[in-house]
Design an enzyme around this catalytic site. Structure first.
Site, PDB file in Angstrom:
ATOM      1  N   GLU A 135       0.516  -1.012  -0.457  1.00  0.00           N
ATOM      2  CA  GLU A 135       0.132  -0.161  -0.166  1.00  0.00           C
ATOM      3  C   GLU A 135       0.693   1.335   0.372  1.00  0.00           C
ATOM      4  O   GLU A 135       0.884   2.230   0.453  1.00  0.00           O
ATOM      5  CB  GLU A 135      -1.077   0.111   1.291  1.00  0.00           C
ATOM      6  CG  GLU A 135      -1.787  -0.950   0.915  1.00  0.00           C
ATOM      7  CD  GLU A 135      -3.328  -1.076   1.994  1.00  0.00           C
ATOM      8  OE1 GLU A 135      -3.013   0.220   3.071  1.00  0.00           O
ATOM      9  OE2 GLU A 135      -4.206  -1.593   1.677  1.00  0.00           O
ATOM     10  N   GLU A 167      -6.336  -8.081  -0.710  1.00  0.00           N
ATOM     11  CA  GLU A 167      -6.917  -8.117   0.259  1.00  0.00           C
ATOM     12  C   GLU A 167      -8.527  -7.890   0.634  1.00  0.00           C
ATOM     13  O   GLU A 167      -9.058  -7.243  -0.026  1.00  0.00           O
ATOM     14  CB  GLU A 167      -5.956  -6.927   1.463  1.00  0.00           C
ATOM     15  CG  GLU A 167      -4.589  -7.235   2.156  1.00  0.00           C
ATOM     16  CD  GLU A 167      -4.136  -6.073   2.415  1.00  0.00           C
ATOM     17  OE1 GLU A 167      -4.884  -5.129   3.032  1.00  0.00           O
ATOM     18  OE2 GLU A 167      -3.250  -5.798   2.099  1.00  0.00           O
TER      19      GLU A 167
HETATM   20  C1  GLA Z   1      -4.038  -2.811   4.570  1.00  0.00           C
HETATM   21  C2  GLA Z   1      -2.811  -3.137   4.842  1.00  0.00           C
HETATM   22  C3  GLA Z   1      -2.992  -4.813   5.986  1.00  0.00           C
HETATM   23  C4  GLA Z   1      -3.863  -4.456   7.024  1.00  0.00           C
HETATM   24  C5  GLA Z   1      -5.015  -4.245   6.307  1.00  0.00           C
HETATM   25  C6  GLA Z   1      -6.242  -3.363   7.620  1.00  0.00           C
HETATM   26  O1  GLA Z   1      -4.403  -3.342   3.584  1.00  0.00           O
HETATM   27  O2  GLA Z   1      -2.205  -3.367   4.195  1.00  0.00           O
HETATM   28  O3  GLA Z   1      -1.876  -4.844   6.648  1.00  0.00           O
HETATM   29  O4  GLA Z   1      -3.155  -3.654   8.194  1.00  0.00           O
HETATM   30  O5  GLA Z   1      -5.414  -2.393   6.198  1.00  0.00           O
HETATM   31  O6  GLA Z   1      -7.689  -3.472   7.136  1.00  0.00           O
END
Ligand code: GLA
Ligand code: ZN
EC number: 3.2.1.23
Length: 686
Positions: free
Chosen positions: A153, A319
């Site tokens: 991210e 994710e």
């Molecule tokens: C993000 C991060 C993860 C985690 C999620 C929680 O997407 O990439 O490591 O912290 O949020 O929702």
């Protein structure tokens, strides 16, 4: 090599952090057994594992990761291997403080735990390359290695000396000399002309007043610098594993508010050109209080469609949560059935995966109450686990859909840069710009009618679409004007609106009203842009009906366009509110007012009918039942999704086959609340 492109399965799995459990061998053993029970075939390893891999500088410890690679391979699974730059080891921040980010106030961060490194620091870049090289050397030939997940991210900014230097270099390259910069940013305003490059600093939150052009360029620089950092990361990876696809996980925006839109901070239109596969982390606020689940579904669909459109090829959901997150005010679980429904929606819009954050809930620390496939009860009888397992089993039955494509005839244009410029501009209504949200209002009309839509940047090729919707394109280059003109000339239908074509690429207003090519294209002149207060409205007439307007009224003069609607009140009563100009073989429409969705529905209905826009042929549209299609191998697959808490009756217009049950369906079918069915019929397009 089980490269993602060659695996015929949908990827099901997600972030797996054995590095948190190295002292718990019984848990690690269970994980593998549980994964098989949940039909998991892919894990992402190593996202935050740098300190487990290199506990002290230059001392590496790969045994645990070797074991994981082999174990996942032995169960027939794939590994998506992450580079660990999203979370650096403590020793790195301690020994080389320059790697920590400096904030906009000039304060140096301390270690900060994750996601706060400087993108310019030569030492950080070097250290990241070293660890990435080690990973590529060690696992590059492992048969389980399926894809690279670069960092995590990417986001944010750094204001340290290195970044400032790079910023000035970036500007020098772009503007060549200070005169050009002074003009582009209109620095004669308040007498702020630069006379020496060293005077050029990044935007500072300490000065109350902002230089608009500078803010815009800074955002461009941050995107370029982020991409540059990423490109540095992948040098050893491309060298040693040229055949393994590379991605980085993109994000959405508006969490914990009622908005759900693509991330605004980084220009993903640019970034996506450097990844092999687009992937993103999808966390819509399912089952909230403030909107019907169909509205949440529409917003989620929009973001999926935008990320599909970046490459017009299948993307990955890297994710999502099987249950709840931990960062809302109230972290409610998805209701039973919603996990499967929302995950099938990902596939329906072109994802080839459902990957979770995370496999197992961590025992302590920041995200211990974030949902996961395996909860603290460590049980496979857990409701969430069972739904994940059921979903995994269903994925296996529909695997022939993986890799198939989508066909669209409607495009909405979204420009990250124009959005930055418009948001920064001052004036008008500060809370009511809402550019991406307004695009979603247009999108909703098509979503409710199961007409698939691409969301493209103006840089992309939109010449083949039947309908191009480009409202609020505030910042417009001459190149885009000519592209739009030639699109319409050749038969395209274009919709635009108030706020369009106001400034050039450095945020300088066009002098003399609408730029000439737009005057000709729309056959209008824009005179004023009136801001309406929150409780103020105007009305417009359209096809013998009255519609309420809000937020903005462009007051326009017609040069040679047809007037389809007029304002009903206020000092501009009777002036045109909607116009149409036949132009070449196509037509262009200008929406001067912002309206509610009732008007947009009425307005587009005509065009949808006239153009006979492609929608699924299997059933009539119902607003809360979304049907999205994927096409491949002579078949059109339709995901029929009930985004409501009630049963829905659907009348099939042609016989179809239920892919999971291998059963012919005809006539009326009933969908239970939140139910999703996947059917197919022979495809007319290939
Ligand atoms: C993000 C991060 C993860 C985690 C999620 C929680 O997407 O990439 O490591 O912290 O949020 O929702
Ligand atoms: Zn920096």
């Amino acid at each position: 090599m089980t490269n993602y492109f060659f695996d015929q399965r949908f990827l099901h799995g997600g972030d797996y952090n054995p590095d948190q459990w190295l002292d718990y061998p019984e848990i690690l053993k269970k994980d593998l057994a549980y994964m098989q029970k949940a039909h998991i075939n892919t894990v992402t390893l190593g996202v935050f594992a740098w300190s487990a891999l290199e506990p002290t500088e230059g001392v590496y410890q790969f045994d645990w990761l070797d074991e994981q690679f082999d174990a996942i391979h032995a169960m027939g699974g794939n590994v998506i291997l992450a580079t660990p730059s999203g979370g650096r080891p403590q020793w790195l921040s301690q020994k080389y403080p320059e790697v920590n980010r400096t904030n906009a106030y000039g304060q140096k961060h301390t270690h900060g735990f994750r996601h706060n490194h400087c993108y310019s620091s030569p030492i950080y870049r070097e250290k990241v390359r070293q660890i990435n090289t080690k990973l590529a050397e060690r696992y590059g030939d492992h048969p389980a290695l399926t894809m690279w997940h670069i960092s995590n991210e990417y986001s944010g900014e750094c204001f340290c000396e290195y970044c400032q230097e790079n910023w000035r270099d970036w500007l020098k390259k772009k503007y060549k000399n200070l005169e050009a910069l002074n003009h582009a940013w209109w620095m004669s305003f308040w007498g702020n002309r630069y006379s020496d490059w060293e005077q050029v600093l990044p935007p500072s939150p300490l000065g109350e007043h902002k230089v608009h052009g500078m803010d815009l360029d800074w955002k461009r620089f941050v995107t370029d610098q982020t991409i540059d950092f990423y490109l540095n990361e992948i040098v050893p990876i491309r060298e040693r594993t040229p055949d393994i696809p590379v991605t980085t996980n993109f994000m959405a925006e508006g969490h914990a508010t009622q908005d759900f839109i693509p991330l605004e901070g980084i220009d993903y239109g640019k970034f996506s050109q450097h990844v092999d596969v687009v992937s993103w982390d999808s966390y819509p606020d399912w089952n909230n209080r403030f909107e019907a689940i169909a509205t949440t579904a529409m917003k989620s669909a929009y973001v999926h469609d935008q990320y599909w459109s970046l490459k017009k090829q299948p993307f990955l959901v890297m994710e999502c949560t099987p249950s709840y997150v931990n960062w809302h005010q109230y972290n409610k679980s998805k209701r039973p059935g919603v996990h499967i429904l929302s995950s099938m929606q990902q596939l329906a819009h072109g994802s080839d995966s459902t990957l979770y954050f995370q496999w197992r809930q961590s025992r302590g620390n920041s995200e211990k109450f974030h949902g996961a496939v395996v909860s603290h009860d460590d049980s496979t009888n857990n409701r969430v686990f069972k739904e994940v397992a059921e979903y995994g089993a269903r994925l296996e039955k529909i695997s022939e859909i993986k890799g198939t494509t989508r066909k669209k005839e409607v495009a909405i244009l979204f420009d990250w840069e124009s959005n930055w410029a418009l948001k920064r501009g001052g004036g008008f209504g500060r809370p009511t710009r809402r550019y991406p949200q307004t695009l979603q209002d247009h999108y909703q009309v098509f979503w409710e009618q199961d007409i698939p839509v691409d969301i493209l940047t103006p840089e992309q090729d939109f010449s083949d679409y039947r309908l191009v919707i480009a409202p609020m394109l505030y910042m417009m280059t001459e190149k885009t004007m000519l592209k739009l003109t030639s699109y319409v000339e050749k038969g395209g239908i274009l919709i635009s609106s108030y706020f369009t074509g106001m400034v050039n690429e450095t945020d300088l207003l066009y002098i003399g009203g609408l730029p000439q090519p737009l005057k000709e294209l729309f056959g209008i002149e824009a005179l004023e842009l009136e801001t309406l207060l929150e409780d103020e409205h105007n009305q417009i007439d359209f096809q013998d009906q009255q519609f309420v307007t809000k937020d903005y009224s462009a007051i326009i003069d017609v040069l040679d366009a047809e007037v389809l609607s007029r304002y009903q009140t206020d000092f501009y009563q009777g002036t045109p509110a909607v116009t149409k100009k036949p132009f070449g073989a196509g037509s262009s429409y200008y929406l001067a007012a912002r309206t509610n969705s009732d008007f947009l529905a009425a307005f587009y209905q005509k065009l949808i009918e006239k153009l006979g826009l492609r929608r699924t042929a299997i059933a009539e549209a119902l607003p809360e039942v979304s049907i999205q299609t994927r096409i491949g191998g002579q078949r059109e697959y339709a995901f029929i999704m009930n985004f409501s808490e009630k049963e829905q009756q659907l009348v099939l217009k042609q016989p179809v086959t239920d892919l999971e049950k291998n059963q012919q369906l005809a006539g009326e079918i009933t969908l239970a609340p939140y139910e999703v069915r996947i059917v197919y019929h022979p495809s007319e397009v290939h």
